[in-house]
Design an enzyme around this catalytic site. Structure first.
Site, short mmCIF file in Angstrom:
data_model
loop_
_atom_site.label_atom_id
_atom_site.label_comp_id
_atom_site.label_asym_id
_atom_site.label_seq_id
_atom_site.Cartn_x
_atom_site.Cartn_y
_atom_site.Cartn_z
N PRO A 94 0.85 -1.17 0.07
CG PRO A 94 -0.39 -1.11 1.84
CD PRO A 94 0.59 -2.07 1.04
NE ARG B 244 -7.20 -6.12 -20.82
CZ ARG B 244 -7.56 -5.16 -21.78
NH1 ARG B 244 -6.95 -4.12 -21.73
NH2 ARG B 244 -8.85 -5.40 -22.52
CG ASP C 233 -10.05 -1.31 -23.52
OD1 ASP C 233 -11.03 -1.50 -24.59
OD2 ASP C 233 -9.46 -2.29 -23.32
CL1 6GU Z 1 -0.26 -3.85 -3.29
N1 6GU Z 1 -1.27 -4.19 -0.81
C1 6GU Z 1 -2.16 -4.25 0.08
N2 6GU Z 1 -1.96 -5.02 1.22
N3 6GU Z 1 -3.02 -3.20 0.09
C2 6GU Z 1 -3.19 -2.36 -0.96
C3 6GU Z 1 -2.26 -2.41 -1.94
C4 6GU Z 1 -1.49 -3.57 -2.04
N4 6GU Z 1 -2.86 -1.52 -2.89
C5 6GU Z 1 -3.85 -1.17 -2.34
N5 6GU Z 1 -3.97 -1.61 -1.28
#
Ligand code: 6GU
Length: 250
Positions: free
Chosen positions: A91, A156, A171
């Protein structure tokens, strides 16, 4: 492209790799996907992959040894000419976009480490991964869904993965705008009609209508995207009008 995924939950990738466009890409040897269980790279009796954080605090932290060993063994023997990116899903990574998906198609190999628990040991961020990616501002329990998002968006774009009829060029996001509305038969469904222009056969008018719909949608839902696309003066007027109406509705 060869993609290697390191995870504590290999099962999460089973359906993904045996379905749809991705399965066909594998069969056609356009991509190779390997999934490795991080636990298999431990050497202790209980196959421990996490431990308490130094300094205290809630949750567990993924240990560095199994992940370093997994990545190093996967990359050996490593063809020196191959372009490799080792990506950590977290995150706190940079926000994944279509542009980053495009950028990742340049690599011959992607190694994706799925983060878990409260985090991974900082030495993995610093000395093993060369890229850190988040898929959005929300919290997931683990990086696996993020890894499938990245793998899907990247594969893709690999030439030959999509048939011509599935071509990616219209898209949402590929032109920086959201996609226009699509309809198929029947022309009337529960009193809801398909816009007449789409039935007209006038391709010039249809293209104009679609472009306008894309602009209106983008102005409504993702106005910040408009700052990055080139618009004609007429389009700028349309968008400004839409934005003005929207702000008056607030
Ligand atoms: Cl890559 N990992 C986690 N645990 N939470 C997330 C994320 C990744 N991307 C957004 N939230």
């Amino acid at each position: 492209m060869r993609i290697d995924i390191l995870t504590l939950f290999p099962k999460m990738f089973e359906d993904f790799s045996s379905t749809g466009i991705f399965q066909r890409a594998i069969e056609n040897k356009l991509v190779e996907l390997n999934v490795y269980n991080i636990r298999d790279y431990t050497h202790d009796k209980h196959h421990v992959v996490d431990d308490y954080p130094y300094g205290g605090g809630a949750g567990m932290v993924m240990k560095p040894e199994p992940i370093f060993e997994a990545v190093e063994s996967i990359l050996q023997p490593n063809d020196k000419d191959e372009k490799v990116s080792v990506i950590l899903t977290t995150p706190r990574g940079r926000l994944f976009t279509q542009k980053i998906a495009d950028e990742l198609t340049q690599y011959d190999r992607l190694v994706i480490i799925c983060g878990h628990y409260e985090g991974v040991d900082e030495r993995i961020h610093r000395y093993l991964a060369n890229d850190e990616i988040s898929i959005g501002d929300y919290v997931l329990s683990g990086g696996e869904p993020a890894a499938t998002v990245i793998v899907d968006a990247v594969t893709r774009l690999i030439p030959g993965v999509l048939g011509s009829e599935e071509s990616a060029k219209d898209d949402s996001h590929s032109g920086g705008l959201l996609e226009y509305p699509q309809y198929t038969r029947p022309p009337v469904f529960r009193d809801w009609e398909v816009p007449e222009i789409l039935l007209s056969g006038n391709h010039g008018e249809i293209a104009r209508w679609r472009r306008e719909q894309s602009l209106i949608r983008t102005a409504e839902r993702r106005p910040e995207l408009l700052d990055k696309v080139e618009l004609s003066s007429k389009e700028i007027r349309l968008v400004n009008e839409k934005r003005k109406n929207l702000s008056e509705e607030e």
